[in-house]
Scaffold this active site. Structure first.
Site, PDB file in Angstrom:
ATOM      1  CE  LYS A  95      -3.485   2.648   2.432  1.00 16.95           C
ATOM      2  NZ  LYS A  95      -4.145   2.932   3.727  1.00 16.95           N
ATOM      3  CG  ASN A 204      -6.671   1.447  11.501  1.00 13.42           C
ATOM      4  OD1 ASN A 204      -5.491   1.683  11.334  1.00 13.42           O
ATOM      5  ND2 ASN A 204      -7.080   0.930  12.651  1.00 13.42           N
TER       6      ASN A 204
END
Length: 256
Positions: A95, A204
């Protein structure tokens, strides 16, 4: 089933590892979410040993690890971090995150495109975190990124899909998976993203800072499943006018 590059996933919910009160709670929440792809910041783990408090539980959980370059401020720093991650973790998945301003954590479009092109040439499967810019997302796709990860709102802000109009364009024109990343604050935001046509969401903060992260993870799991199911069912089109669900005069005519 979601396919990105050489991997397939049953879950359309990706999760992160930051802000949890403990590594045990992190793993419990990830398991409750059903997520099969978990991102972790390379700056937070000890790459020299796999018994790291964050890394070891994730390896034991059997999830696919997606190292990120959070903290990098330039393309060069991100490329260096990516190479370290590949050597230490044995994964070519990445990522890509480059945000030079710690206050806003907004991705640098110029450095992100530069790094993405270089990393793809080095054999990485690149999933770039980027602004909700349709032109940039198309450029990232053209240089070989396996997916694009446009933001819904600033990282950790819990504001939801503030970039909805741009996300719709990105989703419409993309030929690679679109993962809405950043800003998702409640499960309904995730449902909306999937209903719009996004292939996945990454969550998250919304899970980690909840009073009950495990329960919130379960809620996001159900919300994502609902969004995917709703999209596959093909919702009815919106109308500016009322549409009767049953005849308004038929019963009067029948009794006349």
């Amino acid at each position: 089933m979601l396919r990105i590059a050489d991997k397939t996933f049953d879950s359309h919910l990706f999760t992160g590892t930051g802000k949890f009160a403990s590594s045990q709670l992190m793993v419990e929440a990830i398991r409750a979410s059903g997520s099969q792809l978990v991102t972790l910041a390379m700056k937070r783990v000890d790459l020299r040993q796999h018994n790291d408090a964050i890394l070891a539980p994730l390896i034991d959980a059997g999830v696919t690890l997606l190292p990120n370059t959070s903290g990098a401020k330039t393309a060069e720093e991100a490329i260096f971090a990516a190479q370290l991650a590949r050597e230490a973790l044995g994964t070519h998945w990445l990522k890509l995150e480059i945000h030079p301003d710690a206050r806003w954590l907004l991705p640098d479009p110029v450095e992100t495109l530069k790094a993405a092109e270089a990393l793809v040439k080095q054999g990485f499967v690149v999933l770039p975190y980027c602004g909700a810019d349709p032109v940039l997302c198309k450029r990232l796709e053209e240089v070989g990124c396996a997916a694009v990860m446009p933001l819904g709102a600033p990282i950790g802000s819990n504001q939801g899909l503030e970039t909805r109009a741009m996300l719709e364009i990105i989703i419409q024109q993309a030929t690679v998976p679109v993962v809405v990343d950043a800003g998702i604050g409640v499960p309904s935001h995730a449902t909306q993203a999937l209903e719009m046509g996004a292939d996945a969401v990454l969550v998250n903060t919304a899970i980690a800072v909840a009073d009950d992260p495990v329960m919130m993870a379960q809620a996001f799991r159900l919300a994502v499943e609902a969004g995917v199911m709703a999209r596959r069912a093909v919702p009815g089109t919106r109308s500016s006018y009322a549409q009767a669900t049953s005849p308004l005069t038929g019963f009067l005519e029948a009794s006349a």
